[in-house]
Scaffold this active site. Structure first.
Site, PDB file in Angstrom:
ATOM      1  N   ASP A 125       0.838  -1.186   0.000  1.00  0.00           N
ATOM      2  CA  ASP A 125       0.000   0.000   0.000  1.00  0.00           C
ATOM      3  C   ASP A 125       0.869   1.230   0.000  1.00  0.00           C
ATOM      4  O   ASP A 125       1.765   1.352   0.830  1.00  0.00           O
ATOM      5  CB  ASP A 125      -0.941   0.001   1.198  1.00  0.00           C
ATOM      6  N   PHE A 173       3.560   6.607 -13.222  1.00  0.00           N
ATOM      7  CA  PHE A 173       2.098   6.521 -13.130  1.00  0.00           C
ATOM      8  C   PHE A 173       1.647   7.378 -11.953  1.00  0.00           C
ATOM      9  O   PHE A 173       2.478   7.947 -11.224  1.00  0.00           O
ATOM     10  CB  PHE A 173       1.658   5.056 -12.951  1.00  0.00           C
TER      11      PHE A 173
HETATM   12  P1  ITT Z   1      -3.232  -2.032  -5.557  1.00  0.00           P
HETATM   13  O1  ITT Z   1      -4.102  -2.913  -6.398  1.00  0.00           O
HETATM   14  O2  ITT Z   1      -1.872  -2.609  -5.339  1.00  0.00           O
HETATM   15  O3  ITT Z   1      -3.867  -1.584  -4.238  1.00  0.00           O
HETATM   16  P2  ITT Z   1      -3.391   0.800  -6.265  1.00  0.00           P
HETATM   17  O4  ITT Z   1      -3.179   1.477  -7.593  1.00  0.00           O
HETATM   18  O5  ITT Z   1      -4.750   0.925  -5.633  1.00  0.00           O
HETATM   19  O6  ITT Z   1      -2.964  -0.739  -6.458  1.00  0.00           O
HETATM   20  P3  ITT Z   1      -2.158   1.989  -3.866  1.00  0.00           P
HETATM   21  O7  ITT Z   1      -3.441   1.863  -3.110  1.00  0.00           O
HETATM   22  O8  ITT Z   1      -0.922   1.437  -3.252  1.00  0.00           O
HETATM   23  O9  ITT Z   1      -2.253   1.319  -5.323  1.00  0.00           O
HETATM   24  O10 ITT Z   1      -1.841   3.488  -4.239  1.00  0.00           O
HETATM   25  C1  ITT Z   1      -2.648   4.576  -3.881  1.00  0.00           C
HETATM   26  C2  ITT Z   1      -2.595   5.599  -4.992  1.00  0.00           C
HETATM   27  O11 ITT Z   1      -1.287   6.168  -5.042  1.00  0.00           O
HETATM   28  C3  ITT Z   1      -2.897   5.041  -6.373  1.00  0.00           C
HETATM   29  O12 ITT Z   1      -3.778   5.940  -7.021  1.00  0.00           O
HETATM   30  C4  ITT Z   1      -1.568   4.998  -7.082  1.00  0.00           C
HETATM   31  O13 ITT Z   1      -1.690   5.292  -8.473  1.00  0.00           O
HETATM   32  C5  ITT Z   1      -0.752   6.079  -6.368  1.00  0.00           C
HETATM   33  N1  ITT Z   1       0.633   5.661  -6.271  1.00  0.00           N
HETATM   34  C6  ITT Z   1       1.115   4.598  -5.595  1.00  0.00           C
HETATM   35  N2  ITT Z   1       2.433   4.457  -5.768  1.00  0.00           N
HETATM   36  C7  ITT Z   1       2.810   5.459  -6.592  1.00  0.00           C
HETATM   37  C8  ITT Z   1       4.032   5.840  -7.172  1.00  0.00           C
HETATM   38  O14 ITT Z   1       5.151   5.147  -6.980  1.00  0.00           O
HETATM   39  N3  ITT Z   1       4.051   6.913  -7.954  1.00  0.00           N
HETATM   40  C9  ITT Z   1       2.926   7.620  -8.189  1.00  0.00           C
HETATM   41  N4  ITT Z   1       1.729   7.326  -7.702  1.00  0.00           N
HETATM   42  C10 ITT Z   1       1.658   6.247  -6.908  1.00  0.00           C
END
Ligand code: ITT
Length: 198
Positions: A75, A153
């Site tokens: 997360d 992203f």
């Molecule tokens: P999961 O299925 O793994 O939960 P997710 O896209 O929902 O994938 P997270 O809850 O971990 O991922 O991330 C929360 C938000 O933060 C999500 O909108 C991501 O696109 C963004 N995010 C996470 N890591 C990032 C990164 O390294 N750079 C830019 N944005 C990021």
């Protein structure tokens, strides 16, 4: 029998986000980890909690009955410490879907001296020890005045890390981002653990 052995040598990254998986795979490949990393996209239950660790633990427990191997989830959150007091933080996914990077830039309104960070928490279910272990990563930086870069992203086009102050994350290769990022750090800690406990 052979198939069983191969399965035991696999570790699953449960995520619906293929960019997160690509970043993790880059580090796993480079570090010659004694496990095959595979992506599994399982519908997970997300709770709205105060901390990333609470979110991660809840998600892990909701996935556990569905997987027989070792697996991990991760997360992450984007926190604008100044001037938004940590927003969006645990609301990062929702905020990206609703107001997006554009909305964050409008909220900040070219504020001079912003501070921001990304945090990531990996929670691993490690089958050989039947235990749950956490690995964390953190990177500090600031919010860019405008969106820059084609790579990465999510919030990458608006985040400038302190250690590379002329580039947004979206202007870095996966390799360069991994060397400093929240995810890169957490994955490297996970890999150290996996190598020690193989
Ligand atoms: P999961 O299925 O793994 O939960 P997710 O896209 O929902 O994938 P997270 O809850 O971990 O991922 O991330 C929360 C938000 O933060 C999500 O909108 C991501 O696109 C963004 N995010 C996470 N890591 C990032 C990164 O390294 N750079 C830019 N944005 C990021």
């Amino acid at each position: 029998m052979l198939i069983m052995k191969k399965e035991e040598n696999s570790i699953y990254f449960v995520t619906g986000n293929k960019n997160k998986f690509s970043e993790a795979l880059e580090v796993f490949t480079k570090e010659r980890v004694p496990y095959d990393l595979k992506q599994k996209d399982i519908d997970t239950m997300e709770i709205q909690a105060e901390t990333l660790k609470d979110v991660a633990l809840f998600k892990l427990n909701s996935v556990k009955p569905k997987i027989t191997n070792s697996f991990f989830i991760e997360d992450a959150g984007f926190f604008v410490d100044i001037p938004l007091n940590g927003f969006p933080g645990v609301y990062s996914s929702y905020v990206l879907k609703t107001i997006g990077n554009d909305g964050i830039l409008k909220l900040i309104d070219e504020y001079e001296g912003s501070k921001a960070h990304f945090s990531a928490i990996i929670s691993l279910y490690f089958k050989p020890l039947d235990s749950i272990i956490f690995f964390e990563g953190y990177i500090s930086g600031r919010v860019s005045r405008d969106m820059r870069g084609e790579g990465g992203f999510g919030f990458d086009p608006i985040f400038i890390p302190d250690s590379i102050p002329d580039k947004t994350f979206a202007e870095l290769s996966i390799h360069r981002k991994n060397r400093i990022s929240h995810r890169g750090q957490a994955i490297k800690k996970l890999i150290l653990f996996l190598k020690k406990n193989h």
